[in-house]
Design a protein around this motif. Structure first.
Motif, PDB file in Angstrom:
ATOM      1  N   SER A 165       0.861  -1.183   0.000  1.00  0.00           N
ATOM      2  CA  SER A 165       0.000   0.000   0.000  1.00  0.00           C
ATOM      3  C   SER A 165       0.895   1.229   0.000  1.00  0.00           C
ATOM      4  N   THR A 166       0.289   2.394  -0.206  1.00  0.00           N
ATOM      5  CA  THR A 166       1.052   3.638  -0.166  1.00  0.00           C
ATOM      6  C   THR A 166       1.666   3.855   1.203  1.00  0.00           C
ATOM      7  N   GLY A 167       0.883   3.542   2.254  1.00  0.00           N
ATOM      8  CA  GLY A 167       1.393   3.705   3.607  1.00  0.00           C
ATOM      9  C   GLY A 167       2.601   2.820   3.880  1.00  0.00           C
ATOM     10  N   VAL A 168       2.542   1.573   3.373  1.00  0.00           N
ATOM     11  CA  VAL A 168       3.676   0.663   3.559  1.00  0.00           C
ATOM     12  C   VAL A 168       4.889   1.166   2.783  1.00  0.00           C
ATOM     13  N   SER A 169       4.673   1.714   1.603  1.00  0.00           N
ATOM     14  CA  SER A 169       5.782   2.269   0.823  1.00  0.00           C
ATOM     15  C   SER A 169       6.470   3.390   1.589  1.00  0.00           C
ATOM     16  N   VAL A 170       5.682   4.267   2.194  1.00  0.00           N
ATOM     17  CA  VAL A 170       6.245   5.369   2.981  1.00  0.00           C
ATOM     18  C   VAL A 170       6.996   4.824   4.190  1.00  0.00           C
ATOM     19  N   LEU A 171       6.419   3.788   4.845  1.00  0.00           N
ATOM     20  CA  LEU A 171       7.068   3.183   6.004  1.00  0.00           C
ATOM     21  C   LEU A 171       8.406   2.553   5.608  1.00  0.00           C
ATOM     22  N   VAL A 172       8.423   1.807   4.512  1.00  0.00           N
ATOM     23  CA  VAL A 172       9.659   1.175   4.043  1.00  0.00           C
ATOM     24  C   VAL A 172      10.700   2.229   3.699  1.00  0.00           C
ATOM     25  N   LEU A 173      10.290   3.270   3.006  1.00  0.00           N
ATOM     26  CA  LEU A 173      11.219   4.345   2.668  1.00  0.00           C
ATOM     27  C   LEU A 173      11.791   4.980   3.932  1.00  0.00           C
ATOM     28  N   GLY A 174      10.926   5.244   4.911  1.00  0.00           N
ATOM     29  CA  GLY A 174      11.390   5.852   6.156  1.00  0.00           C
ATOM     30  C   GLY A 174      12.394   4.980   6.892  1.00  0.00           C
ATOM     31  N   LEU A 175      12.158   3.669   6.915  1.00  0.00           N
ATOM     32  CA  LEU A 175      13.077   2.759   7.601  1.00  0.00           C
ATOM     33  C   LEU A 175      14.380   2.592   6.827  1.00  0.00           C
ATOM     34  N   MET A 176      14.299   2.618   5.503  1.00  0.00           N
ATOM     35  CA  MET A 176      15.527   2.587   4.708  1.00  0.00           C
ATOM     36  C   MET A 176      16.368   3.833   4.970  1.00  0.00           C
ATOM     37  N   VAL A 177      15.716   4.972   5.040  1.00  0.00           N
ATOM     38  CA  VAL A 177      16.422   6.223   5.329  1.00  0.00           C
ATOM     39  C   VAL A 177      17.040   6.176   6.724  1.00  0.00           C
ATOM     40  N   LEU A 178      16.286   5.647   7.702  1.00  0.00           N
ATOM     41  CA  LEU A 178      16.811   5.538   9.068  1.00  0.00           C
ATOM     42  C   LEU A 178      18.027   4.620   9.109  1.00  0.00           C
ATOM     43  N   TYR A 179      17.933   3.495   8.426  1.00  0.00           N
ATOM     44  CA  TYR A 179      19.069   2.574   8.364  1.00  0.00           C
ATOM     45  C   TYR A 179      20.288   3.249   7.740  1.00  0.00           C
ATOM     46  N   MET A 180      20.090   3.948   6.616  1.00  0.00           N
ATOM     47  CA  MET A 180      21.212   4.606   5.950  1.00  0.00           C
ATOM     48  C   MET A 180      21.802   5.714   6.815  1.00  0.00           C
ATOM     49  N   ALA A 181      20.967   6.382   7.594  1.00  0.00           N
ATOM     50  CA  ALA A 181      21.474   7.429   8.489  1.00  0.00           C
ATOM     51  C   ALA A 181      22.421   6.827   9.517  1.00  0.00           C
ATOM     52  N   PHE A 182      22.019   5.735  10.148  1.00  0.00           N
ATOM     53  CA  PHE A 182      22.904   5.052  11.107  1.00  0.00           C
ATOM     54  C   PHE A 182      24.176   4.572  10.415  1.00  0.00           C
ATOM     55  N   MET A 183      24.020   3.965   9.245  1.00  0.00           N
ATOM     56  CA  MET A 183      25.158   3.384   8.537  1.00  0.00           C
ATOM     57  C   MET A 183      26.185   4.447   8.146  1.00  0.00           C
ATOM     58  N   GLN A 184      25.729   5.493   7.496  1.00  0.00           N
ATOM     59  CA  GLN A 184      26.665   6.484   6.971  1.00  0.00           C
ATOM     60  C   GLN A 184      27.289   7.332   8.078  1.00  0.00           C
ATOM     61  N   ALA A 185      26.573   7.572   9.160  1.00  0.00           N
ATOM     62  CA  ALA A 185      27.108   8.399  10.239  1.00  0.00           C
ATOM     63  C   ALA A 185      28.099   7.651  11.111  1.00  0.00           C
ATOM     64  N   THR A 186      28.065   6.326  11.072  1.00  0.00           N
ATOM     65  CA  THR A 186      28.875   5.562  12.023  1.00  0.00           C
ATOM     66  C   THR A 186      29.781   4.547  11.331  1.00  0.00           C
ATOM     67  N   LEU A 187      29.218   3.494  10.796  1.00  0.00           N
ATOM     68  CA  LEU A 187      30.025   2.385  10.284  1.00  0.00           C
ATOM     69  C   LEU A 187      30.841   2.790   9.068  1.00  0.00           C
TER      70      LEU A 187
END
Length: 469
Positions: free
Chosen positions: A355-377
């Motif tokens: 659904s559109t809501g799930v797409s937004v949720l997946v995008l948000g979690l991908m962005v959150l993951y990339m934020a942790f990854m790029q800022a630290t590891l």
């Protein structure tokens, strides 16, 4: 091997930072040398936008797409190994000059490629430059930076990598309207020319000059990066490390057989593997494909990829501001914990109906993951690989670690779409989450802390710590 503890590199007052002219010199060095990182990012990111048009132009099969995409990664693996060895023999600056020339030729060859085999070979050659730059640039910056800003300066290279990827996504989005895929690929020649020309105005590093018995050249560079009263101490530290390394008068390959150096190399290879098995390139290379499984359209998926690139740049900037204050180990451990949680939630989100809501949720979690990854590891691993090896084998050892990094990168890129089809996105991201947990345990046990130590002091501390285990 227990990680050595950090201590202050300079006992003098805080006023003993470089003067304004020295700071300008260091910033100029960073701006020119880190163009190698920008080219690294651009060349790895641009193919995602060019492939759809190349597919219709050449009549590519899925195997052809895979060959063209992975040719650069294989070239980068061998380029990283050659780059490390070459930087020890020719110097950091001369090796970057070589990489810049290959960047120029490779970008032009890829843009003009008349056939698929020609394109694959050109991408392989371009990968040689990408791999060499991925080793030499952080090595050069780590050796020329004063200890108290080394983390920020080397991390600037990581910022330039993600900035290059973001630039590639933006260029792809603009030129896609005209299906100008050759221009997408060929524009990489412009920053390559800037890198090549700019390097003629830079010196090599003091540590490389000392390794080649050129102390006058080393002192001349140090006088441009440190206060005059600190130059003698820094030369003494470098000479001391050089003396220890020259005791046995063995070659670099033989030096790697020394127990404490071999242990450091294994830790460095482990860190390189950790950076790749935790899922970052699965997101970078396949973000549109991932989002398409949630029902998101093609145009929206391309826009979302730009958002992931933008967040990567911002997160890397945050990591740069933290790396010298928080330290390397806390950043790695905290980041891996955040990545594991993000991936667990991301995997769970794929259990929901599209659904559109799930797409937004997946995008948000991908962005959150990339934020942790790029800022630290991402920031921490590149910095540690540039810092942790002794001078005599620094280029060779870092090249070996980055060689493994590129091979694992290739394996993950090859396996991810197969996993996606076989077990689904949810299980695939849960597997990456498990890798994050295992990587956290590895970093907690083996990752050294290098904050605030001059490279020669760090070498002594790592030698002592390794021999004590």
């Amino acid at each position: 091997m227990a990680a050595p503890t950090s201590r202050t590199a300079y006992a003098g007052p805080r006023e003993s930072v470089p003067a304004r002219s020295a700071k300008r010199f260091i910033v100029g060095i960073a701006a020119i040398a880190a163009l190698g990182g920008a080219l690294f990012g651009y060349d790895t990111g641009v193919v995602s936008g060019a492939l759809p048009f190349m597919e219709s132009h050449f009549g590519l099969t899925s195997l052809g797409e895979g060959i063209i995409t992975s040719a650069l990664l294989i070239g980068a693996a061998f380029g990283s190994l050659a780059g490390g060895r070459m930087s020890d023999a020719l110097g950091r600056r001369a090796s970057l000059l070589w990489a810049g020339a290959v960047f120029i030729g490779g970008a032009v060859a890829v843009a003009l490629a008349p056939t698929v085999p020609f394109m694959a070979v050109a991408r392989f050659v371009l990968g040689l430059a990408v791999g060499s730059a991925s080793v030499i640039t952080p090595l050069y910056l780590s050796e020329i930076a004063p200890p108290h800003i080394r983390g920020r300066l080397v991390s600037f290279n990581s910022l330039m990598i993600v900035s290059g990827q973001l630039l590639a996504y933006l260029v792809n989005a603009v030129l896609a309207h005209w299906e100008a895929w050759r221009w997408m690929l060929g524009l990489a020649a412009l920053p390559a020319v800037a890198l090549f020309v700019g390097l003629f105005f830079l010196p090599d590093t003091p540590r490389w000059y000392i390794s080649k018995d050129r102390p006058e050249d080393a002192a001349a560079v140090l006088r441009r990066t440190l206060p005059a009263e600190d130059v003698g101490d820094e030369l003494a530290r470098i000479a001391h490390a050089r003396g220890l390394e020259a005791e046995a008068r063995r070659g670099a390959w033989q030096e790697l057989r020394t127990a404490w150096v071999r242990r450091l190399l294994l830790v460095g290879i482990g860190l390189a593997v950790v950076q790749q098995i935790t899922g970052v390139n699965a997101v970078i290379y396949f973000a549109p494909k991932i989002l398409a499984t949630t029902g998101l359209g093609t145009n929206a998926s391309i826009t979302a990829t730009i958002a992931v690139g933008a967040v990567s740049v911002l997160a890397t900037a945050v990591g740069m501001s933290l790396i010298d204050r928080v330290g390397r180990r806390p950043l790695l451990i905290g980041g891996l914990a955040g990545m594991a949680i993000s991936l667990a939630l991301l995997g769970a989100s794929f259990q929901l109906p599209p659904s559109t809501g799930v797409s937004v949720l997946v995008l948000g979690l991908m962005v959150l993951y990339m934020a942790f990854m790029q800022a630290t590891l991402n920031t921490g691993v590149w910095l540690l690989l540039a810092e942790m090896f002794p001078l005599r084998v620094r280029g060779l050892a870092m090249g070996a670690a980055v060689f493994v990094m590129w091979l694992v990168n290739f394996a993950v890129a090859l396996a991810f779409p197969v996993l996606l089809d076989a077990v689904g996105a949810g299980v695939t991201f849960w597997l990456f989450g498990v890798m994050c947990v295992l990587s956290l345990l590895f970093c907690k046990r083996y990752a050294p802390e290098t904050k605030g130590l001059a490279l020669e002091e760090l070498e002594d501390a790592l030698r002592t710590a390794a021999r004590g285990n």
